[in-house]
Design an enzyme around this catalytic site. Structure first.
Site, PDB file in Angstrom:
ATOM      1  N   CYS A  81     -67.795  -5.002 111.129  1.00  0.00           N
ATOM      2  CA  CYS A  81     -66.872  -3.896 111.407  1.00  0.00           C
ATOM      3  C   CYS A  81     -67.614  -2.635 111.847  1.00  0.00           C
ATOM      4  O   CYS A  81     -68.206  -2.613 112.907  1.00  0.00           O
ATOM      5  CB  CYS A  81     -65.964  -3.670 110.204  1.00  0.00           C
ATOM      6  SG  CYS A  81     -64.563  -2.618 110.599  1.00  0.00           S
ATOM      7  N   HIS A  86     -63.427  -8.893 109.010  1.00  0.00           N
ATOM      8  CA  HIS A  86     -64.069  -8.868 107.677  1.00  0.00           C
ATOM      9  C   HIS A  86     -64.156 -10.276 107.080  1.00  0.00           C
ATOM     10  O   HIS A  86     -63.170 -10.771 106.535  1.00  0.00           O
ATOM     11  CB  HIS A  86     -63.273  -7.956 106.738  1.00  0.00           C
ATOM     12  CG  HIS A  86     -63.425  -6.512 107.074  1.00  0.00           C
ATOM     13  ND1 HIS A  86     -64.414  -5.725 106.542  1.00  0.00           N
ATOM     14  CD2 HIS A  86     -62.737  -5.727 107.928  1.00  0.00           C
ATOM     15  CE1 HIS A  86     -64.325  -4.501 107.040  1.00  0.00           C
ATOM     16  NE2 HIS A  86     -63.318  -4.477 107.890  1.00  0.00           N
ATOM     17  N   GLU A 146     -65.552 -11.131 104.411  1.00  0.00           N
ATOM     18  CA  GLU A 146     -65.588 -11.069 102.942  1.00  0.00           C
ATOM     19  C   GLU A 146     -64.196 -11.066 102.318  1.00  0.00           C
ATOM     20  O   GLU A 146     -64.048 -11.291 101.114  1.00  0.00           O
ATOM     21  CB  GLU A 146     -66.372  -9.817 102.493  1.00  0.00           C
ATOM     22  CG  GLU A 146     -65.727  -8.461 102.777  1.00  0.00           C
ATOM     23  CD  GLU A 146     -65.983  -7.937 104.194  1.00  0.00           C
ATOM     24  OE1 GLU A 146     -66.303  -8.743 105.078  1.00  0.00           O
ATOM     25  OE2 GLU A 146     -65.830  -6.716 104.415  1.00  0.00           O
ATOM     26  N   SER A 148     -69.540  -5.587  71.020  1.00  0.00           N
ATOM     27  CA  SER A 148     -68.226  -4.938  71.051  1.00  0.00           C
ATOM     28  C   SER A 148     -67.094  -5.941  70.887  1.00  0.00           C
ATOM     29  O   SER A 148     -65.940  -5.564  70.754  1.00  0.00           O
ATOM     30  CB  SER A 148     -68.053  -4.226  72.383  1.00  0.00           C
ATOM     31  OG  SER A 148     -67.912  -5.192  73.413  1.00  0.00           O
ATOM     32  N   GLY A 149     -67.423  -7.235  70.932  1.00  0.00           N
ATOM     33  CA  GLY A 149     -66.367  -8.247  70.938  1.00  0.00           C
ATOM     34  C   GLY A 149     -66.024  -8.661  72.360  1.00  0.00           C
ATOM     35  O   GLY A 149     -65.352  -9.655  72.579  1.00  0.00           O
ATOM     36  N   VAL A 196     -66.805  -9.615  76.582  1.00  0.00           N
ATOM     37  CA  VAL A 196     -67.562 -10.681  77.244  1.00  0.00           C
ATOM     38  C   VAL A 196     -69.022 -10.262  77.478  1.00  0.00           C
ATOM     39  O   VAL A 196     -69.950 -11.023  77.187  1.00  0.00           O
ATOM     40  CB  VAL A 196     -66.919 -11.010  78.618  1.00  0.00           C
ATOM     41  CG1 VAL A 196     -67.679 -12.115  79.321  1.00  0.00           C
ATOM     42  CG2 VAL A 196     -65.466 -11.384  78.444  1.00  0.00           C
ATOM     43  N   ASP A 197     -69.224  -9.049  78.004  1.00  0.00           N
ATOM     44  CA  ASP A 197     -70.574  -8.677  78.444  1.00  0.00           C
ATOM     45  C   ASP A 197     -71.566  -8.626  77.288  1.00  0.00           C
ATOM     46  O   ASP A 197     -72.639  -9.228  77.350  1.00  0.00           O
ATOM     47  CB  ASP A 197     -70.560  -7.315  79.162  1.00  0.00           C
ATOM     48  CG  ASP A 197     -69.631  -7.317  80.359  1.00  0.00           C
ATOM     49  OD1 ASP A 197     -69.302  -8.422  80.834  1.00  0.00           O
ATOM     50  OD2 ASP A 197     -69.233  -6.235  80.814  1.00  0.00           O
ATOM     51  N   SER A 198     -71.217  -7.902  76.218  1.00  0.00           N
ATOM     52  CA  SER A 198     -72.192  -7.795  75.133  1.00  0.00           C
ATOM     53  C   SER A 198     -72.401  -9.149  74.461  1.00  0.00           C
ATOM     54  O   SER A 198     -73.510  -9.471  74.014  1.00  0.00           O
ATOM     55  CB  SER A 198     -71.781  -6.727  74.110  1.00  0.00           C
ATOM     56  OG  SER A 198     -70.589  -7.072  73.461  1.00  0.00           O
TER      57      SER A 198
END
Ligand code: XMP
Length: 510
Positions: free
Chosen positions: A79, A167, A169, A221-222, A224-226
């Site tokens: 683009c 595009h 993507e 923290s409960g 997903v990431d941590s």
């Protein structure tokens, strides 16, 4: 290091999508702002130029020097990128007669091109631009057009340089991923080795080497990431990882105990700290949303700090920061900007703790974190958990917070969330929760007149929380949930469902 693709960002709303599509092909990609590119380009095997809200004909717009890139590395310009490539290299860009936005169909002007291998003539693509390339850059050959766009795809003779006006993507471009694969794998020759397996294996090795016999502290923290960060560290250093899970008194019903049990079942060395009273005390009488957030953040750090000090000789603080938190953004004005967001759940620790920071997920998008978690055989219930804000129910109780209000909201929230699970709706919703409103309204229960609280239910679809749509939950479900809440939760006599999208209405009410 893996094969690496550099995406130079000109400020397009789709730049992160480019990186995700590339990574779906199991090829690693980095996003860097066009005005702060990496000094060493040698690690990059291919380069992609993003779109942009700007016109190449404007003042103060992205006009970087491409001479170190063009013709020297495989280059795909998308683009604005393609327009700039033309502008930079002897072509001509002018306003389109009509603004071209939405679906279009590609037709080949040149057959048997590797770049369009496997793409059907007529394949649907997505356009979003108001300038158009009138004259191709020097040495370019047109590969495809659409009804309205003559130069929809081109390549430069003798180079691995390509430009496309559409595009690839965006999901609406039917064969977009195939086009990226043609460019990256068939033309640039990249290996597809960025897999969860490879990530887990190399990350664990790297963590072992980096940390050695040191102790690491991590706040769970409960979410997903941590949880995934903890699991990777656990595999690398075992009991030298000291996890701390703080109950701020604003978690969902029973969540502190059940999540703590889950963590223990995962084999983590975790300490649960119930600091509910300390948080509620600090919040007493406060009703301003931002002040409440600040208090919760401050008390969290105090509690975490107290606990962390009990781990003798800890050298590292681990955080669950993920890639979108670290991307430097290009400002809307096109000017330089290099803001890296801090991880808002933890907020950093006081300097005097002098801990080094380790962030095992800093290269991953959220969907990749989930794939890594799956690879680590983590419980799908943890990996599929909805996002939940750090300040918890504290920003879902509008106005001041009391223990009684927390308990009412926990009951309401549990009925709503359990209902979503029972009705098979939980995984179709990105985030859901209940808000306790500072409103009493009149009701009748039996022969009695009541004057009680009103709660609002909110369920949204989203990909990253930046924009969101309310979910069209079945009426039968809403009816049952409303009945259950009013019958079972003392103090609530009215339930409403929030049908506002973001923007303008944020997901949380505070
Ligand atoms: P909003 O309400 O801004 O929320 O539409 C977007 C996403 O961010 C979460 N959120 C927070 N998360 N601390 C957090 O850790 C906060 O102060 C905070 N405020 C909002 C929200 O739950 C949603 O997922």
């Amino acid at each position: 290091m893996h094969n690496n693709v550099l995406i130079l960002d000109f400020g397009s709303q789709y730049t992160q999508l480019i990186a995700r599509r590339v990574r779906e092909l199991n090829i690693y990609s980095d996003i860097k702002p066009y005005n702060n590119p990496p000094e060493d380009l040698s690690i990059y095997k291919a380069i992609i130029l993003s779109g942009s809200p700007h016109s190449v004909r404007g003042d103060n717009v992205p006009h970087p020097d491409l001479s170190e890139i063009k013709g020297k590395k495989p280059l795909l310009a998308i683009c604005y990128g393609a327009q700039y490539l033309a502008h930079f290299n002897g072509g001509n860009v002018a306003p389109s007669a009509t603004r071209e936005y939405g679906r279009a169909n590609l037709s080949y002007t040149k057959e048997n091109e590797d770049f369009l291998d496997g793409i059907d003539d007529g394949s649907q693509v997505w356009m979003s631009h108001s300038d158009t390339i009138k004259k191709l850059p020097d040495g370019a050959v047109r590969l495809a057009s659409t009804h309205d766009v003559e130069n929809a795809a081109f390549r430069i003779e003798g180079e691995k340089t390509f430009g496309i006006q559409f595009h690839p993507e965006v999901y609406h471009t039917k064969d977009g991923k195939k086009i990226l694969e043609n460019f990256l794998v068939n033309i640039a020759g990249l290996q597809q080795d960025w897999t969860p397996d490879a990530f887990v294996e190399t990350t664990i090795e790297e963590l072992k080497e980096k940390i050695g016999d040191d102790k690491v502290i991590l706040g769970l923290s409960g979410g997903v990431d941590s949880s995934v960060a903890a699991m990777l560290l656990h595999k690398a250093i075992g009991s030298h990882l000291h996890c701390i899970f703080v109950n701020n008194g604003l978690l969902r019903k029973n969540e502190f105990d059940s999540v703590l049990d889950q963590y223990k079942d995962m084999g983590l060395n975790v300490k649960g700290v119930d600091a509910s009273a300390r948080f509620l005390d600090a919040l007493k009488g406060e009703s301003d949303p931002e002040t409440k957030r600040k208090i919760i953040g401050r008390v969290f750090i105090e509690v975490f700090d107290d606990e962390a000090h009990q781990v003798e000789n800890a050298k590292w603080l681990a955080q669950g920061t993920i890639y979108p938190d670290r991307i430097e953004s290009v400002s809307a004005s096109g000017g330089p900007s290099a803001v890296i967001k801090s991880h808002h759940n933890v907020g950093g620790l006081p300097d005097y703790m002098k801990l080094k920071v380790v962030e095992p997920l800093q290269l991953l998008f959220k969907d990749e974190v989930r794939r890594v978690g799956k690879n680590l055989n983590m419980d799908p219930a943890i990996l599929g958990r909805h996002p939940f804000p750090g300040p918890g129910l504290g920003i879902r109780i509008l106005g001041d917070i009391t223990a009684e209000k927390v308990s009412i909201l926990q009951e309401v929230d549990a009925i709503f969330i359990d209902g979503l699970k029972k009705w098979g709706l939980y995984d179709k919703v990105w985030q859901a929760g209940a808000m306790l409103l500072p409103v009493n309204s009149v009701g009748v229960m039996g022969d009695e007149r009541t004057y009680e609280k009103c709660v609002a239910l909110r369920a949204v679809e989203s990909t990253d929380g930046m924009t969101a749509d309310w979910v069209n939950l079945p009426y039968e479900f809403l009816q049952k949930t409303s009945n259950d809440i009013i019958n079972k939760v003392k103090g609530v006599n009215r339930v409403v469902y929030d049908i506002s999208s973001k923007p303008p209405a944020t997901i949380e009410w505070e």
